[in-house]
Enzyme design. Structure first.
Site, mmCIF file in Angstrom:
data_model
loop_
_atom_site.group_PDB
_atom_site.id
_atom_site.type_symbol
_atom_site.label_atom_id
_atom_site.label_comp_id
_atom_site.label_asym_id
_atom_site.label_seq_id
_atom_site.Cartn_x
_atom_site.Cartn_y
_atom_site.Cartn_z
ATOM 1 N N LYS A 20 -10.913 42.404 48.430
ATOM 2 C CA LYS A 20 -12.246 42.217 48.962
ATOM 3 C C LYS A 20 -12.754 43.502 49.612
ATOM 4 C CE LYS A 20 -12.854 38.366 51.343
ATOM 5 N NZ LYS A 20 -13.696 37.453 50.535
ATOM 6 N N ARG A 67 -12.435 38.476 57.946
ATOM 7 C CA ARG A 67 -11.868 37.817 56.747
ATOM 8 C C ARG A 67 -10.585 38.513 56.316
ATOM 9 N NH1 ARG A 67 -17.577 37.665 54.645
ATOM 10 N NH2 ARG A 67 -17.979 35.507 54.021
ATOM 11 N N GLY A 76 -3.721 30.028 51.002
ATOM 12 C CA GLY A 76 -2.623 29.853 51.951
ATOM 13 C C GLY A 76 -2.720 30.792 53.132
ATOM 14 N N MET A 125 -5.204 32.788 56.147
ATOM 15 C CA MET A 125 -6.405 32.567 56.915
ATOM 16 C C MET A 125 -7.586 33.082 56.123
ATOM 17 S SD MET A 125 -7.688 33.990 60.504
ATOM 18 C CE MET A 125 -9.100 34.784 59.734
ATOM 19 N N ARG A 168 -19.030 39.713 41.264
ATOM 20 C CA ARG A 168 -17.814 39.549 40.438
ATOM 21 C C ARG A 168 -18.260 39.288 38.999
ATOM 22 N NH1 ARG A 168 -16.232 33.697 43.106
ATOM 23 N NH2 ARG A 168 -18.252 32.737 42.685
ATOM 24 N N HIS A 202 -1.923 11.212 27.975
ATOM 25 C CA HIS A 202 -1.940 10.713 26.598
ATOM 26 C C HIS A 202 -3.314 10.930 25.960
ATOM 27 C CE1 HIS A 202 -2.477 7.472 23.552
ATOM 28 N NE2 HIS A 202 -1.250 7.849 23.221
ATOM 29 N N ARG A 247 -2.320 22.587 -2.305
ATOM 30 C CA ARG A 247 -1.388 21.454 -2.436
ATOM 31 C C ARG A 247 -1.737 20.677 -3.698
ATOM 32 N NH1 ARG A 247 -2.494 21.262 3.735
ATOM 33 N NH2 ARG A 247 -4.431 21.827 2.733
ATOM 34 N N SER A 302 6.499 31.829 2.140
ATOM 35 C CA SER A 302 5.460 31.266 2.976
ATOM 36 C C SER A 302 6.139 30.269 3.907
ATOM 37 C CB SER A 302 4.402 30.588 2.111
ATOM 38 O OG SER A 302 3.417 30.032 2.948
ATOM 39 N N GLY A 353 6.603 27.270 6.017
ATOM 40 C CA GLY A 353 5.980 25.964 6.220
ATOM 41 C C GLY A 353 6.441 25.471 7.572
ATOM 42 N N ASN A 370 5.333 23.326 9.714
ATOM 43 C CA ASN A 370 5.358 21.905 10.079
ATOM 44 C C ASN A 370 6.741 21.335 9.792
ATOM 45 O OD1 ASN A 370 2.668 22.346 10.429
ATOM 46 N ND2 ASN A 370 1.973 20.999 8.804
ATOM 47 N N CYS A 399 1.900 29.017 6.228
ATOM 48 C CA CYS A 399 0.843 28.126 5.757
ATOM 49 C C CYS A 399 0.866 26.780 6.457
ATOM 50 C CB CYS A 399 0.900 27.959 4.242
ATOM 51 S SG CYS A 399 2.390 27.130 3.687
ATOM 52 N N TYR A 409 0.450 37.787 6.525
ATOM 53 C CA TYR A 409 -0.795 37.039 6.682
ATOM 54 C C TYR A 409 -0.508 35.673 7.288
ATOM 55 C CZ TYR A 409 0.651 34.216 2.730
ATOM 56 O OH TYR A 409 1.350 33.348 1.939
#
Lengths: 907, 907
Positions: B35, B105, B114, B116, B348, B467, B575, B795, B797, B799, B863, B883
């Protein structure tokens, strides 16, 4: 190559050959070939070997390099050597007075099919034959002569062998006889004459009358055969260098069929079936070597020779002893007696049963012949398996009718009534309590239920990786496959063996899966004793060598007891859920799973607690002083419930039945039942998963249902405290299954510590324990450094690890594409039988390295089924594991395999 | 520390401070705190900042080390500095003529809760107050006074703040008013008096009348607060060093509420919503800063200041421009006008929307203020997402009633009628065609069907990993969660907002998931244009920076077209089985699967061939000149068939119905139908697997049913040849899925080569292509060196690789334990959203290294869905991939993320 180069070594010149190569036995074999070196070695030992000479492999290479010309001086050296042989035998090559015949054989450093093999009886021509007839008999000589022409023609000159065979066949018909043994002198004379004509027809030359020309052509043929296409292909496949060359062995012929005091035989220096230290073998007087094997005449046991020719017998016994001492192994020898003189033609290490292997190895150590390490090295881990399976009684096998042989694809004995399809096999075995052998041309996945029900499996087609072989090994069923003599008639429900023996469905047969043999009738079996004193000694020697610990997977005290007896040093895996599967516990387990709220679940768990505690108490007492790794619940909960399909079907059936009810009360109660079932079905459905193998199981259950694992932990520690108070040295290790992330372990650890402290406070006792995890997912292995910061031990679960590393569901694949992969050679081995070293093995390596980097004293083991597989055990040793854990039955094999793993490092 | 040590720097002494630390801006901030350094920086720029001074962090450390004693000379320097401030302001601290008040300040190097915070109005006592009342008003002064006592009491002396608040509350009741703004001078006077009593009660001292004592105690309190427990805990958590110390800033007070030509406001240097280069903000005349925020009085837009105080407005505009130039960013400023004089209290970097971020970044480049790299660095990849989702219309949002705010957990706008449960949501959306927002206290797995049917999700409870949040993000549904102002009454079917606004079920509301805001009514939405010129420029600059290629996953020509428009440089995954799922093709596909023999299968495949060829032709034409990776069939065949459960149920139903038939013909035809269905069911059952994810799919299908993949290969090469003849530059790459062993690939390669050569011969044309594989099983990554000997490209995969590495079935886990794992922090992130770096990432690393070791020019990409996730893209960059391939919609984000990955390496 200088003119003074030595191309030829007499069998008696082994010292010179050794001096020339200035090396070890290996380089001597390199120079003289395996056969030549061996014959020379026996000669030096003073064993009576028919004299002969070896033309070196270097000469062969020189011959080939020079465009197929003998190197300078070689032939002269052969002739010189031959003179020495003549001198020793007192006969002369090509002589018309007392002619010497010789054999000419190839002999490379390594035994190698595809090369020219053997030409016997070189040196006969018409004149020589006439003289020999005067000395012996016409039949004897023409038999030798026709053999020379046939072998020389086919082997040296490439005349098709079938043509010669056709002539003999025709002559048999002319004379009206069935076997060669019945052929007369005149028959062989006619055959010899015709053979000469055939030789001329195919080679456009007359059969060479000059014995030296015969020998020269034979020698050249051996040299040339080194570069034959078949030999080259074999060397490529076997990884044998192409520049080794082959030697040629020229050796004096001796005749066991020349007189009544002549003979021939084969014998082992010890009994190959049971290992007893006694000569064992057969002989025939006045006979040739092949007569013994052909089985046309009844052979006599070797002990009879003692009566017939006691001096020869004693001499042979001494030779056998000498050769054993020299080769430090049991010997399998061929011998010929010519007019009362003993000649040894060959010796080699004898093949023997597992039982004999163990006995001989142990006795040879006691005789001071070999070291303990050598004894261990000789007995393969798989041979120990013999002591754990039933076997056909050896005595009964000798008496019984062996009807066929096939591939020995799955060891052990099986005796039963033949069934020709899987349904019959299953019905007979399951419902009629019969012992069944299932016989099929080959098997398919549809046949598995029958194979499982049968004692053993027999097929007429298929090889070592056929479906039948794979499934049989998988389930430990003895099997003989590829028995081509067998013809199955599935319509007439019978099988015909070798066109003669007919076996009806339901007849008894016996299989020896260890040897691949099929016997008629119901042979007695024996269970070889694991407490065999020789085996116990041998295993104790293996224990001195091995570095890997051998633990066992055991869920019940009785299994643990057996494991201890077999030498297990700890329990590497106790599957706590197996205790849940017991019939009286299942309803409580199901209530626990189906609980609608925590209180209900708690009640069920409270009932399970004393039962589990009892299980663990039993284990701790049996394993007093040894570690016991207890794995918390692992399988998905639906495994404890009836299957969804069953419930759907049951509900549908009930609905159909309801339609037939007429009274109101019937319908009411049926509807109530439907409602209950519907409700149950819904709960089961909620637990269903598309891929349960990758679902809510293992530590995931422990996190979702903490009260379940807390009950298990409480049972473990209560049992430990109770046993400890009784003075038992308890060493519990609590294992978390299916960890993929260190945070799972942290949560489980704090939950466990809480319960453990609670119990120990209640019991006012401190029990030392370890906390660890299965490494059975790739991620656990990959992040082993993080996981070992929490876990004090790792146990590789290689079944699951193989499933996820390969992306293969074992349940589906082993009855599906995986078997096809193995049959087609896409995978060399079933990765569920032997750890895949490049993939799964690499992951284990990463896991061990990572884990030890965080915790150098990390205890690392393996508890998958691979723990009992010798190849996998060897890999575990190389990867630096602390122990392997396997089924109690495989503990002895594992002890042996662990020792072999050490020995493999210093071959 | 010497007596000449400088402890205090005036805001105007920045140069001296810089000279002292001999360093950069960072070390200046270290000395003066954030500051202090900022206020000094603005002062040096000539911005009118109320004068003040900073006591250094070094002084704080000295104070703490000396047992809480000011270092020698420090206080004297403060007093000296204060003299200078007095001079600048023309007021004197504690003076009874024209008194100066100051604030005190804390200001550490890093912003830190936390410690002053702030004490305003230091310097008032009864005498000063009296004098100030004469100059201003009684209400104004007592308001200041009571604030001082409250702040000083609570912050410096630890008097509980609630006690002060209770007094104010009581006074409001006494006076019968609702807000502080309505309080009179007398009210504040009473409050001030009571505050003094409270102060005495709690501290056993009178409130210090001496202004210098007030200041001294305040300064000490700031120093001490550095070591408060809360501050220490925060530093431990944030990894901030404990030895930095805090500075103290003492600054002259200015008052915006002192007269009619005073005022206060906040303003941005550019429009934070749309990025326009114009001042944007609000102000209030005769008001204090907090009045602007509190929203009690209606603020005026900053442009109005032009009319009110044109000179001040112009001055402010210049200052804003200057600060922007200096900080090279849009500024968010606070200002106060005291009697016509402008003071800037803070500046700021301003927060802004994604749209504004892009526009501002691009324009600042054009203005020469920042470089292209800086512009790219400023726009987060996620911000690009804004241009791809519908958003609430910004204008309408200003007009609309914002009723609540919550957590912005899933971006985008959603407008719909509120439904209070999942079933209603689903029914309205699916069957009544309504747009629905589903609102719930929180969501559970049972609610997912409703969430999927809804436009957006709103909950009153739950956090960023609830959730609702996880599922919403998963399925790209805009969502606002944890809106605590919301109270749902599920019985009365309504919700109450902030105890005032009532929303009935069925009422329209609008959600801004990007900002986390809830609006009443049906707001218009806009789809921001991906063709936004600023964005296009920015993306082209990102392209200059990035090293990773960005490709797209596309199965149809229309997807490929979009991918090209969005900047994709190739198709990373087509695919082929998606083409099978089209309605008119399914019967043929099913016939192919169910074929009882090869001929029947062949017929079905022949029908599929021209259809697939057509698909590929379209792709090649769109991707002219770019690579197209076509993956051969991957899913297990049963995915193309009706489900087993459906068939069982159907059959059961049919059987029940059959019972009601009466005529023979009815029954006959029903029985025939049952037979057909039974038959079909059996075939489907034969294809069922316990764990299909680990079953017969991918390359395993190609090996078991070679004619299927051969058809696909033929279709690819026929299409390639046809396009090539039309002048299209085709670059096909054929990809094998689910490889686990190099031998699988070898078999597929030879099968492919055969067909490819055949087609090219038929078409009399040579087409260049690549042959490669997915790496989606751990074993493939672990044995990448072997696999790359056959594969020309990899490539990943990710997943599938995540599923097997973790041993998690995504389908089961994301509605099960995985969400619980994330909520409980066991996993920090869903590994299916962002690649798990320690496990899966390590495996990718092993795969890349291994592959390149055998084939240095191996083309490597990814991919999986991770290809569009910025964190995963950054990981792919670090691992050296060539890539990433992602959904066409995520291509722009991926381009940006790939550039950021490069920039992260040089922060």
């Amino acid at each position: 190559m200088s003119a003074t180069q030595k191309h030829v070594y007499l069998f008696s010149e082994l010292d010179q050959a050794e001096a020339y190569v200035q090396g070890n036995w290996d380089s001597t074999r390199g120079l003289l070939g395996g056969k030549g070196a061996n014959l020379a070695d026996m000669t030096r030992l003073g064993v009576p070997v028919p004299p002969g000479l070896t033309v070196t492999t270097e000469s062969c290479n020189a011959f080939l390099e020079a465009g197929e010309e003998f190197p300078q001086g070689m032939w002269e050296q052969v002739l010189e050597g031959l003179k020495v042989v003549e001198g020793k035998m007192g006969r002369k090559f090509g002589d018309l007075h007392d002619p010497l015949l010789v054999s000419c054989r190839s002999g490379a450093k390594f035994s190698m099919p595809g090369m020219m093999d053997t030409v016997l009886n070189i040196g006969i021509n018409d004149a020589v034959a006439e003289q020999m007839i005067r000395q012996t008999s016409e039949r004897f000589v023409y038999d030798l002569y026709r053999r020379l022409i046939q072998m020389f023609g086919s082997v040296v000159m490439d005349v098709p062998d079938e043509v010669f065979e056709a002539v003999i066949e025709a002559q048999r018909k002319v004379s009206g006889v069935k076997t060669d043994a019945e052929m007369t002198a005149e028959d062989w004379k006619v055959v010899t004459k015709q053979f000469k004509q055939i030789y001329n027809t195919y080679t456009h030359e007359d059969f060479p009358e000059d014995p030296y020309l015969q020998l020269k052509l034979g020698t050249e043929a051996v040299f040339k055969s080194w570069n034959s296409r078949r030999a080259q292909a074999y060397r490529n496949a076997a990884g044998i260098s192409h520049d080794l060359g082959t030697a040629v062995n020229i050796q004096a012929m001796v005749y066991g069929n020349i007189s009544e005091d002549s003979g021939t035989g084969v014998a082992m220096s010890r009994n190959a079936s049971n290992g007893k230290n006694e000569l064992e073998g057969d002989f025939l007087m006045n006979a040739q070597g092949e007569d013994v094997v052909a089985g046309i005449r009844m052979t006599e046991p070797i002990s009879e020779l003692k009566t017939r020719l006691p001096e020869v017998y004693n001499q042979f016994r001494e030779i056998a002893r000498k050769l054993e001492m020299h080769y430090r192994n049991m010997q399998d020898m061929e011998f010929t007696i010519e007019r009362g003189t003993l000649w040894v033609l060959q010796t080699r290490d004898g093949k023997r049963t597992a039982q004999a292997e163990v006995k001989i190895a142990v006795e040879m150590v006691e005789e001071g012949m070999i070291t303990r390490t050598e004894a261990v090295r000789r007995v393969k881990p798989e041979q120990v398996d013999f002591f754990l399976h039933p076997q056909l009684d050896a005595g009964a096998m000798k008496e019984a009718k062996k009807i066929a042989s096939g591939l020995n694809v799955s060891p052990g004995a099986a005796v039963g009534m033949v069934a020709f399809d899987a349904d019959t096999a299953e019905r007979w075995a399951k419902h009629e309590g019969k012992q069944v052998i299932m016989a099929r041309p080959e098997t398919k996945p549809d046949d598995v239920h029958g194979m499982l029900a049968a004692e053993g499996i027999l097929t007429s087609k298929g090889g070592r990786t056929s479906h039948a072989a794979l499934v049989a090994r998988q389930f430990g069923k003895p099997a003989v496959v590829g028995v081509s003599e067998l013809e199955l008639d599935l319509i007439a429900r019978k099988m015909v063996v070798s066109d003669s023996i007919i076996i009806e469905e339901g007849d008894w047969i016996s299989l020896d899966g260890t040897l691949g043999e099929v016997y008629l009738g119901q042979l007695p079996t024996v269970v070889p004793d694991i407490k065999n004193p020789g085996l116990i000694k041998l295993l104790s020697w293996a224990d001195e060598i091995r570095k890997l610990g051998v633990w066992a997977n055991a869920d019940y005290p009785r299994d643990a007891q057996r494991a201890r007896e077999y030498g297990a040093e700890g329990i590497g895996l106790c599957r706590t859920e197996h205790m849940f599967f017991e019939a009286e516990r299942m309803p409580i387990v199901q209530r626990m799973i189906m609980a609608r709220h925590t209180l209900e679940r708690k009640e069920a768990l409270d009932q399970l607690l004393p039962l589990q505690r009892g299980d663990f108490e039993g284990l701790f007492r049996v394993m007093d002083g040894h570690p016991v790794i207890i794995r918390l619940i692992d399988p998905p909960l639906h495994e404890f419930l009836p299957s969804f399909e069953e419930l759907v079907q049951g509900l549908a059936d009930l609905k159909v039945r309801t339609q037939h009810f007429h009274t109101l009360s019937e319908i009411d109660s049926a509807l109530a039942e439907i409602r209950v079932k519907q409700d149950y079905l819904e709960q089961v459905e909620a637990l269903r998963e598309q891929n349960p193998m990758l679902g809510t199981r293992g530590v995931r259950l422990g996190i979702l249902i903490p009260e379940l694992t807390q009950m298990q932990v409480r049972a473990i520690f209560e049992a430990a405290c109770i046993c400890s108070k009784d003075g038992v040295d308890v060493q519990p290790e609590v294992m978390i299954p299916l960890t993929s992330h260190v945070n799972e372990l942290k949560i489980q650890q704090s939950s466990l510590e809480e319960v453990a402290c609670e119990v120990m406070k209640e019991q006012d006792l401190e029990v030392k324990y370890k906390f660890g995890t299965m490494i059975e997912l790739p991620r656990a292995a990959l992040t082993a450094d993080e996981i070992a910061e929490v876990a004090q031990f790792f146990s590789f679960g290689t079944n699951d690890l193989t499933q996820t590393t390969f992306g293969i569901s074992r349940d589906d694949a082993e009855s599906g594409f995986l078997m096809e992969y193995i049959q087609r050679g896409i995978l060399k081995e079933n990765p569920f039988a032997s750890i895949d070293p490049n993939g799964v093995g690499k992951l284990i390596d990463i896991g061990v390295q990572g884990g030890r980097s965080s915790r150098p004293d990390l205890e690392v083991g393996i508890c998958g089924e691979h723990g009992g597989d010798p190849k996998s055990i060897s890999l575990c040793h190389r990867l630096g594991l602390n122990y392997v854990s396997c089924s109690p039955y495989r503990v002895p094999i594992a002890r042996m395999a662990a020792a072999h793993a050490v020995l493999e490092e210093n071959p």
